[in-house]
Scaffold this motif. Structure first.
Motif, PDB file in Angstrom:
ATOM      1  N   GLY A  73      30.105  11.717  -1.625  1.00  0.00           N
ATOM      2  CA  GLY A  73      31.493  11.898  -1.326  1.00  0.00           C
ATOM      3  C   GLY A  73      31.663  11.636   0.002  1.00  0.00           C
ATOM      4  O   GLY A  73      30.981  10.755   0.613  1.00  0.00           O
ATOM      5  N   ARG A  74      32.517  12.423   0.654  1.00  0.00           N
ATOM      6  CA  ARG A  74      33.236  12.206   2.030  1.00  0.00           C
ATOM      7  C   ARG A  74      31.907  13.014   2.986  1.00  0.00           C
ATOM      8  O   ARG A  74      32.302  14.080   3.479  1.00  0.00           O
ATOM      9  CB  ARG A  74      34.572  12.939   2.269  1.00  0.00           C
ATOM     10  N   GLN A  75      31.206  12.307   3.188  1.00  0.00           N
ATOM     11  CA  GLN A  75      30.074  12.564   4.192  1.00  0.00           C
ATOM     12  C   GLN A  75      29.973  11.402   5.367  1.00  0.00           C
ATOM     13  O   GLN A  75      30.116  10.367   5.072  1.00  0.00           O
ATOM     14  CB  GLN A  75      28.713  12.658   3.597  1.00  0.00           C
ATOM     15  N   GLY A  79      28.267  21.088  11.590  1.00  0.00           N
ATOM     16  CA  GLY A  79      28.100  22.330  10.912  1.00  0.00           C
ATOM     17  C   GLY A  79      27.716  22.213   9.392  1.00  0.00           C
ATOM     18  O   GLY A  79      27.400  23.172   8.905  1.00  0.00           O
ATOM     19  N   LYS A  80      27.792  20.981   8.855  1.00  0.00           N
ATOM     20  CA  LYS A  80      27.273  20.798   7.583  1.00  0.00           C
ATOM     21  C   LYS A  80      26.606  19.597   7.582  1.00  0.00           C
ATOM     22  O   LYS A  80      26.846  18.514   7.954  1.00  0.00           O
ATOM     23  CB  LYS A  80      28.729  20.872   6.669  1.00  0.00           C
ATOM     24  N   TYR A 120      37.295  18.361  12.165  1.00  0.00           N
ATOM     25  CA  TYR A 120      37.422  17.889  10.723  1.00  0.00           C
ATOM     26  C   TYR A 120      36.190  18.571  10.026  1.00  0.00           C
ATOM     27  O   TYR A 120      36.246  18.779   8.638  1.00  0.00           O
ATOM     28  CB  TYR A 120      37.473  16.684  10.359  1.00  0.00           C
ATOM     29  N   ARG A 121      34.908  18.835  10.638  1.00  0.00           N
ATOM     30  CA  ARG A 121      33.854  19.365   9.933  1.00  0.00           C
ATOM     31  C   ARG A 121      33.311  18.495   8.761  1.00  0.00           C
ATOM     32  O   ARG A 121      32.917  19.217   7.906  1.00  0.00           O
ATOM     33  CB  ARG A 121      34.014  20.713   9.603  1.00  0.00           C
ATOM     34  N   TYR A 122      33.257  17.065   9.202  1.00  0.00           N
ATOM     35  CA  TYR A 122      32.969  16.265   8.013  1.00  0.00           C
ATOM     36  C   TYR A 122      31.270  16.506   8.001  1.00  0.00           C
ATOM     37  O   TYR A 122      30.766  16.525   8.930  1.00  0.00           O
ATOM     38  CB  TYR A 122      33.032  14.828   8.383  1.00  0.00           C
ATOM     39  N   PRO A 123      30.835  16.832   6.830  1.00  0.00           N
ATOM     40  CA  PRO A 123      29.380  16.968   6.661  1.00  0.00           C
ATOM     41  C   PRO A 123      28.735  15.550   6.878  1.00  0.00           C
ATOM     42  O   PRO A 123      29.172  14.497   6.689  1.00  0.00           O
ATOM     43  CB  PRO A 123      29.187  17.351   5.175  1.00  0.00           C
ATOM     44  N   VAL A 124      27.581  15.590   7.544  1.00  0.00           N
ATOM     45  CA  VAL A 124      26.818  14.393   7.857  1.00  0.00           C
ATOM     46  C   VAL A 124      25.478  14.167   7.084  1.00  0.00           C
ATOM     47  O   VAL A 124      25.103  15.288   6.598  1.00  0.00           O
ATOM     48  CB  VAL A 124      26.155  14.868   9.376  1.00  0.00           C
ATOM     49  N   ARG A 125      25.465  13.029   6.386  1.00  0.00           N
ATOM     50  CA  ARG A 125      24.182  12.711   5.841  1.00  0.00           C
ATOM     51  C   ARG A 125      23.175  12.267   6.652  1.00  0.00           C
ATOM     52  O   ARG A 125      23.311  11.040   7.070  1.00  0.00           O
ATOM     53  CB  ARG A 125      24.663  11.648   4.583  1.00  0.00           C
ATOM     54  N   GLN A 171      29.703  16.703  -5.810  1.00  0.00           N
ATOM     55  CA  GLN A 171      29.127  15.983  -4.898  1.00  0.00           C
ATOM     56  C   GLN A 171      28.556  16.405  -3.679  1.00  0.00           C
ATOM     57  O   GLN A 171      28.722  17.748  -3.480  1.00  0.00           O
ATOM     58  CB  GLN A 171      30.323  14.970  -4.099  1.00  0.00           C
ATOM     59  N   CYS A 172      27.506  15.636  -3.055  1.00  0.00           N
ATOM     60  CA  CYS A 172      27.066  16.353  -2.041  1.00  0.00           C
ATOM     61  C   CYS A 172      27.713  16.969  -0.822  1.00  0.00           C
ATOM     62  O   CYS A 172      27.278  18.211   0.038  1.00  0.00           O
ATOM     63  CB  CYS A 172      26.004  15.186  -1.254  1.00  0.00           C
ATOM     64  N   GLU A 173      28.897  16.476  -0.501  1.00  0.00           N
ATOM     65  CA  GLU A 173      29.768  16.979   0.579  1.00  0.00           C
ATOM     66  C   GLU A 173      30.213  18.564   0.225  1.00  0.00           C
ATOM     67  O   GLU A 173      30.456  19.137   1.066  1.00  0.00           O
ATOM     68  CB  GLU A 173      31.188  16.045   0.331  1.00  0.00           C
ATOM     69  N   THR A 174      30.216  18.844  -1.066  1.00  0.00           N
ATOM     70  CA  THR A 174      30.548  20.188  -1.359  1.00  0.00           C
ATOM     71  C   THR A 174      29.441  21.124  -1.840  1.00  0.00           C
ATOM     72  O   THR A 174      29.195  22.452  -1.521  1.00  0.00           O
ATOM     73  CB  THR A 174      31.663  20.463  -2.457  1.00  0.00           C
TER      74      THR A 174
END
Length: 243
Positions: free
Chosen positions: A37-39, A138-139, A110-115, A204-207
């Protein structure tokens, strides 16, 4: 204007000293990876070799370390190296600007999670390079095959990537949560659960974010996936470890 991709760091791999680069992508346009997802995606790549070439001829130790799944070992890594090749070509062409505090501010907003490690092992890069990125987001999710040798700080942020129950128990005894790749018909241990996306591809991983390192969360397993020949190679590798 916000670009989609940035060069974060260039330097010597902590694994073998070879020249590598860390590139982040997905700031302006989300990844097309349906599992993650959106990572924000992160690519750890050899500076002097395209990923497919490095993998074929064993020049990928600086970014893949001792991982047994890589092409020059068992040939069962699920990463699509053609995508990594595209990142490399853009890097060589000079298409990526340098990462700056402005992009950190975007992550904070935006606190986009990072892979951590879409390709390559994150521990090849100094932890102080990653720390502000992880803090700003943060994620995150992330894995390492270098859990026996890397900076112990990574226990807090990465899963130990393993392939057998014995490897999993060893890593867990040293304080790591584990992510174990398994055969489709494998039995899970009592302290393991199946990847949520494998159970329900709408997750998805993003959530989900279960694969975020040390915590009281369970250890994770996922069925081997990717090209059929990679799956076949992995099953042969697992068979060899049981002999």
């Amino acid at each position: 204007m916000l670009e989609n991709s940035y060069i974060v760091w260039e330097g010597a791999s902590l694994i073998d000293g070879s020249p590598i680069v860390l590139i982040l992508t997905g700031f302006a346009y989300p990844s097309s990876n349906r599992r993650t997802g959106r990572q924000i995606q992160s690519w750890i790549i050899q500076q002097n070799f395209a990923p497919t070439y490095a993998a074929k001829y064993g020049f990928d130790r600086g970014v893949c370390g001792s991982c047994r799944l890589k092409l020059s070992e068992t040939g069962s890594c699920y990463v699509n190296l053609l995508t990594a090749n595209n990142v490399y070509r853009s890097y060589i062409a000079g298409n990526y600007p340098k990462f700056s505090d402005k992009e950190l501010t975007v992550l904070q907003h935006y606190r986009y999670p990072v892979r951590i490690g879409s390709y390559g092992d994150a521990t090849a890069i100094p932890f102080n390079v990653w720390e502000p990125i992880i803090s700003a987001s943060g994620k995150h999710t992330g894995y390492t095959h270098q859990h026996k040798n890397c900076d112990r700080t990574w226990k807090k942020y990465l899963m130990a990537s393993v392939e057998t129950e014995t490897q999993a128990r060893q890593a867990q005894s040293q304080g790591w949560r584990t992510f174990r790749i398994i055969a489709p018909d494998a039995t899970l241990s009592d302290n393991e659960i199946l990847c949520r996306n494998t159970e329900d591809d709408r997750i998805q991983c993003e959530t989900c974010l279960l694969c975020d390192g040390a915590s009281s969360k369970p250890n994770i397993c996922d069925c081997i996936h990717g090209f059929k020949w990679k799956v076949s190679n992995f099953l042969k590798y697992l068979e060899s470890t049981s002999n």
